[in-house]
Design a protein around this motif. Structure first.
Motif, PDB file in Angstrom:
ATOM      1  N   MET A   1       0.838  -1.192   0.000  1.00  0.00           N
ATOM      2  CA  MET A   1       0.000   0.000   0.000  1.00  0.00           C
ATOM      3  C   MET A   1       0.879   1.251   0.000  1.00  0.00           C
ATOM      4  O   MET A   1       1.790   1.379   0.816  1.00  0.00           O
ATOM      5  CB  MET A   1      -0.922   0.008   1.232  1.00  0.00           C
ATOM      6  N   SER A   2       0.660   2.159  -0.943  1.00  0.00           N
ATOM      7  CA  SER A   2       1.494   3.356  -1.064  1.00  0.00           C
ATOM      8  C   SER A   2       1.155   4.359   0.026  1.00  0.00           C
ATOM      9  O   SER A   2       0.025   4.441   0.504  1.00  0.00           O
ATOM     10  CB  SER A   2       1.310   4.001  -2.438  1.00  0.00           C
ATOM     11  N   LYS A   3       2.168   5.147   0.424  1.00  0.00           N
ATOM     12  CA  LYS A   3       1.990   6.176   1.434  1.00  0.00           C
ATOM     13  C   LYS A   3       1.988   7.541   0.766  1.00  0.00           C
ATOM     14  O   LYS A   3       2.696   7.771  -0.218  1.00  0.00           O
ATOM     15  CB  LYS A   3       3.115   6.103   2.470  1.00  0.00           C
ATOM     16  N   SER A   4       1.202   8.466   1.322  1.00  0.00           N
ATOM     17  CA  SER A   4       1.114   9.813   0.766  1.00  0.00           C
ATOM     18  C   SER A   4       1.883  10.800   1.630  1.00  0.00           C
ATOM     19  O   SER A   4       1.896  10.695   2.863  1.00  0.00           O
ATOM     20  CB  SER A   4      -0.356  10.260   0.668  1.00  0.00           C
ATOM     21  N   CYS A   5       2.498  11.769   0.973  1.00  0.00           N
ATOM     22  CA  CYS A   5       3.273  12.798   1.659  1.00  0.00           C
ATOM     23  C   CYS A   5       2.354  13.681   2.500  1.00  0.00           C
ATOM     24  O   CYS A   5       1.308  14.133   2.028  1.00  0.00           O
ATOM     25  CB  CYS A   5       4.023  13.638   0.625  1.00  0.00           C
ATOM     26  N   LYS A   6       2.758  13.961   3.730  1.00  0.00           N
ATOM     27  CA  LYS A   6       1.977  14.806   4.625  1.00  0.00           C
ATOM     28  C   LYS A   6       1.997  16.268   4.192  1.00  0.00           C
ATOM     29  O   LYS A   6       1.160  17.056   4.638  1.00  0.00           O
ATOM     30  CB  LYS A   6       2.518  14.704   6.056  1.00  0.00           C
ATOM     31  N   VAL A   7       2.943  16.629   3.330  1.00  0.00           N
ATOM     32  CA  VAL A   7       3.059  18.023   2.894  1.00  0.00           C
ATOM     33  C   VAL A   7       2.344  18.267   1.575  1.00  0.00           C
ATOM     34  O   VAL A   7       1.554  19.199   1.449  1.00  0.00           O
ATOM     35  CB  VAL A   7       4.546  18.434   2.787  1.00  0.00           C
ATOM     36  N   CYS A   8       2.604  17.427   0.570  1.00  0.00           N
ATOM     37  CA  CYS A   8       2.068  17.707  -0.763  1.00  0.00           C
ATOM     38  C   CYS A   8       1.170  16.609  -1.310  1.00  0.00           C
ATOM     39  O   CYS A   8       0.678  16.722  -2.446  1.00  0.00           O
ATOM     40  CB  CYS A   8       3.211  17.981  -1.737  1.00  0.00           C
ATOM     41  N   LYS A  23      16.065  -0.645  19.162  1.00  0.00           N
ATOM     42  CA  LYS A  23      15.266  -1.870  19.187  1.00  0.00           C
ATOM     43  C   LYS A  23      14.261  -2.008  18.052  1.00  0.00           C
ATOM     44  O   LYS A  23      13.871  -3.110  17.707  1.00  0.00           O
ATOM     45  CB  LYS A  23      14.524  -1.980  20.519  1.00  0.00           C
ATOM     46  N   TYR A  24      13.806  -0.887  17.438  1.00  0.00           N
ATOM     47  CA  TYR A  24      12.736  -0.963  16.445  1.00  0.00           C
ATOM     48  C   TYR A  24      13.279  -0.718  15.038  1.00  0.00           C
ATOM     49  O   TYR A  24      13.950   0.288  14.781  1.00  0.00           O
ATOM     50  CB  TYR A  24      11.650   0.076  16.745  1.00  0.00           C
ATOM     51  N   ASP A  25      12.971  -1.638  14.125  1.00  0.00           N
ATOM     52  CA  ASP A  25      13.342  -1.461  12.717  1.00  0.00           C
ATOM     53  C   ASP A  25      12.299  -0.558  12.057  1.00  0.00           C
ATOM     54  O   ASP A  25      11.118  -0.911  11.988  1.00  0.00           O
ATOM     55  CB  ASP A  25      13.390  -2.817  12.006  1.00  0.00           C
ATOM     56  N   VAL A  26      12.744   0.601  11.576  1.00  0.00           N
ATOM     57  CA  VAL A  26      11.831   1.634  11.076  1.00  0.00           C
ATOM     58  C   VAL A  26      12.229   2.037   9.656  1.00  0.00           C
ATOM     59  O   VAL A  26      13.405   2.198   9.344  1.00  0.00           O
ATOM     60  CB  VAL A  26      11.857   2.873  12.009  1.00  0.00           C
ATOM     61  N   ASP A  27      11.208   2.209   8.817  1.00  0.00           N
ATOM     62  CA  ASP A  27      11.431   2.657   7.446  1.00  0.00           C
ATOM     63  C   ASP A  27      11.276   4.176   7.349  1.00  0.00           C
ATOM     64  O   ASP A  27      10.417   4.773   8.009  1.00  0.00           O
ATOM     65  CB  ASP A  27      10.438   1.993   6.498  1.00  0.00           C
ATOM     66  N   TYR A  28      12.100   4.787   6.501  1.00  0.00           N
ATOM     67  CA  TYR A  28      12.042   6.218   6.223  1.00  0.00           C
ATOM     68  C   TYR A  28      11.596   6.418   4.782  1.00  0.00           C
ATOM     69  O   TYR A  28      12.104   5.743   3.870  1.00  0.00           O
ATOM     70  CB  TYR A  28      13.416   6.867   6.436  1.00  0.00           C
ATOM     71  N   PHE A  29      10.656   7.328   4.568  1.00  0.00           N
ATOM     72  CA  PHE A  29      10.052   7.528   3.254  1.00  0.00           C
ATOM     73  C   PHE A  29      10.307   8.949   2.750  1.00  0.00           C
ATOM     74  O   PHE A  29      10.221   9.917   3.515  1.00  0.00           O
ATOM     75  CB  PHE A  29       8.548   7.258   3.320  1.00  0.00           C
ATOM     76  N   TYR A  30      10.575   9.042   1.447  1.00  0.00           N
ATOM     77  CA  TYR A  30      10.979  10.308   0.838  1.00  0.00           C
ATOM     78  C   TYR A  30      10.004  10.738  -0.248  1.00  0.00           C
ATOM     79  O   TYR A  30       9.516   9.904  -1.027  1.00  0.00           O
ATOM     80  CB  TYR A  30      12.379  10.157   0.228  1.00  0.00           C
ATOM     81  N   CYS A  31       9.725  12.043  -0.296  1.00  0.00           N
ATOM     82  CA  CYS A  31       8.889  12.622  -1.340  1.00  0.00           C
ATOM     83  C   CYS A  31       9.769  13.383  -2.325  1.00  0.00           C
ATOM     84  O   CYS A  31      10.352  14.416  -1.971  1.00  0.00           O
ATOM     85  CB  CYS A  31       7.848  13.564  -0.742  1.00  0.00           C
ATOM     86  N   SER A  32       9.876  12.904  -3.536  1.00  0.00           N
ATOM     87  CA  SER A  32      10.720  13.566  -4.529  1.00  0.00           C
ATOM     88  C   SER A  32      10.098  14.861  -5.047  1.00  0.00           C
ATOM     89  O   SER A  32      10.776  15.682  -5.652  1.00  0.00           O
ATOM     90  CB  SER A  32      10.997  12.624  -5.707  1.00  0.00           C
ATOM     91  N   CYS A  34       8.322  17.364  -3.072  1.00  0.00           N
ATOM     92  CA  CYS A  34       8.580  18.506  -2.189  1.00  0.00           C
ATOM     93  C   CYS A  34       9.813  18.324  -1.307  1.00  0.00           C
ATOM     94  O   CYS A  34      10.179  19.230  -0.547  1.00  0.00           O
ATOM     95  CB  CYS A  34       7.364  18.806  -1.315  1.00  0.00           C
ATOM     96  N   GLY A  35      10.449  17.162  -1.382  1.00  0.00           N
ATOM     97  CA  GLY A  35      11.686  16.954  -0.632  1.00  0.00           C
ATOM     98  C   GLY A  35      11.512  16.583   0.821  1.00  0.00           C
ATOM     99  O   GLY A  35      12.472  16.592   1.595  1.00  0.00           O
ATOM    100  N   PHE A  36      10.302  16.235   1.219  1.00  0.00           N
ATOM    101  CA  PHE A  36      10.025  15.882   2.617  1.00  0.00           C
ATOM    102  C   PHE A  36      10.440  14.435   2.883  1.00  0.00           C
ATOM    103  O   PHE A  36      10.231  13.552   2.062  1.00  0.00           O
ATOM    104  CB  PHE A  36       8.534  16.066   2.887  1.00  0.00           C
ATOM    105  N   LEU A  37      11.021  14.203   4.048  1.00  0.00           N
ATOM    106  CA  LEU A  37      11.440  12.864   4.466  1.00  0.00           C
ATOM    107  C   LEU A  37      10.891  12.604   5.861  1.00  0.00           C
ATOM    108  O   LEU A  37      11.020  13.456   6.746  1.00  0.00           O
ATOM    109  CB  LEU A  37      12.969  12.774   4.490  1.00  0.00           C
ATOM    110  N   GLN A  38      10.258  11.455   6.054  1.00  0.00           N
ATOM    111  CA  GLN A  38       9.812  11.135   7.401  1.00  0.00           C
ATOM    112  C   GLN A  38       9.740   9.631   7.618  1.00  0.00           C
ATOM    113  O   GLN A  38       9.806   8.835   6.676  1.00  0.00           O
ATOM    114  CB  GLN A  38       8.480  11.787   7.726  1.00  0.00           C
ATOM    115  N   THR A  39       9.611   9.263   8.870  1.00  0.00           N
ATOM    116  CA  THR A  39       9.535   7.856   9.217  1.00  0.00           C
ATOM    117  C   THR A  39       8.155   7.301   8.872  1.00  0.00           C
ATOM    118  O   THR A  39       7.232   8.034   8.534  1.00  0.00           O
ATOM    119  CB  THR A  39       9.745   7.664  10.735  1.00  0.00           C
ATOM    120  N   GLU A  40       8.032   6.001   9.000  1.00  0.00           N
ATOM    121  CA  GLU A  40       6.703   5.387   8.970  1.00  0.00           C
ATOM    122  C   GLU A  40       5.916   5.900  10.178  1.00  0.00           C
ATOM    123  O   GLU A  40       6.454   6.627  11.028  1.00  0.00           O
ATOM    124  CB  GLU A  40       6.832   3.868   9.022  1.00  0.00           C
TER     125      GLU A  40
END
Length: 263
Positions: A1-8, A23-32, A34-40
């Motif tokens: 399931m695709s994730k949407s950018c919180k900014v754009c 302890k927690y394996d976390v994914d980071y997602f990037y928006c090409s 607007c350049g926003f980067l955030q965790t899951e």
């Protein structure tokens, strides 16, 4: 399931993975777009904020002192220095106390932290509108930055927010190459570029100014870019000292002391 950018609202792509809080394996997602980067979705925040301000934040006091010097110059030369200001997510109230000691009418707000240094000057003690809102070392902690900024404007009835955060450019820095991720604390979950805030400014019909790690979204048009640039250099120390001396008679240290005694 695709994730949407919180900014754009564009589609996010996974950039890298990292271990949070050791302890927690976390994914980071990037928006090409607007350049926003955030965790899951940050399910670990309750644990990360067991203490609202991380024990590892040893620069808390020195950072607030430096911010007060730079901020006092900005407010003196570009705003009404006799105006009213609100520090949202104000932590222990250190910055509010420092700014009041200089002579600025500052107030505190933070739903997650105890006001230790600026008691009596909570937001409830002042009526909006405020001339500007400040939010230092905050936006990297916010999962939905647009909602945060909109709420700050709505509750303060202001159209200016002055804030700090470290920016990156181009593709996201690798997990090993950027200290600002601060994986062990788990508190930094959102990361920005200039174009991220330029997108937000356009969306909110504001202007975006950036000087060093200080940034501003505002409806004001600032023409003196040279002075703004000086505030991003070590000259801010001299400018801050000048403001403090020039406002000495306006310091609220003792008036606040007597006000609290009377109350």
């Amino acid at each position: 399931m695709s994730k949407s950018c919180k900014v754009c609202s564009s589609t996010l792509e996974k950039s890298f993975g990292a271990v949070i809080l050791n302890k927690y394996d976390v994914d980071y997602f990037y928006c090409s777009n607007c350049g926003f980067l955030q965790t899951e979705e940050p399910y670990w925040l309750d644990e990360a904020y067991n203490s609202p301000i991380a024990n590892a934040d040893t620069g808390l006091v020195s950072r607030n002192v430096a911010i007060s010097k730079r901020l006092s110059g900005l407010l003196t030369f570009f705003f009404n220095e006799k105006g009213k200001f609100l520090d949202v997510a104000g932590g222990y109230g250190i910055l509010v106390r420092l700014m009041r000691d200089i002579g600025f009418d500052f107030y505190w707000s933070d739903p997650y932290c105890e006001n230790l240094a600026a008691k009596g000057f909570e937001v409830s003690a002042a009526e909006p509108p405020f001339d500007a809102v400040t939010a230092f070392e905050v936006l990297e902690h916010v999962y939905d930055p647009l909602s945060f900024i909109e709420k700050a404007f709505r509750e303060s009835k202001s159209s200016t927010i002055i804030f700090s955060t470290e920016l990156f450019s181009g593709c996201p820095p690798t997990a090993e190459s950027w200290y600002y991720y601060v994986f062990p604390t788990g508190q930094h979950i959102s990361f920005y570029q200039h174009k991220t805030f330029e997108f937000i400014a356009k969306k909110m019909s504001l202007k975006f100014y950036s000087f060093g790690n200080f940034h501003m979204l505002t409806d004001k048009k600032i023409s003196n870019k040279f002075l703004l640039k000086l505030l991003s250099t070590r000259f801010y120390i001299l400018i801050g000292s000048y403001v403090k001396i020039s406002m000495r008679s306006s310091s609220k240290t003792f008036p606040d002391h007597y006000k609290i005694l009377k109350s």
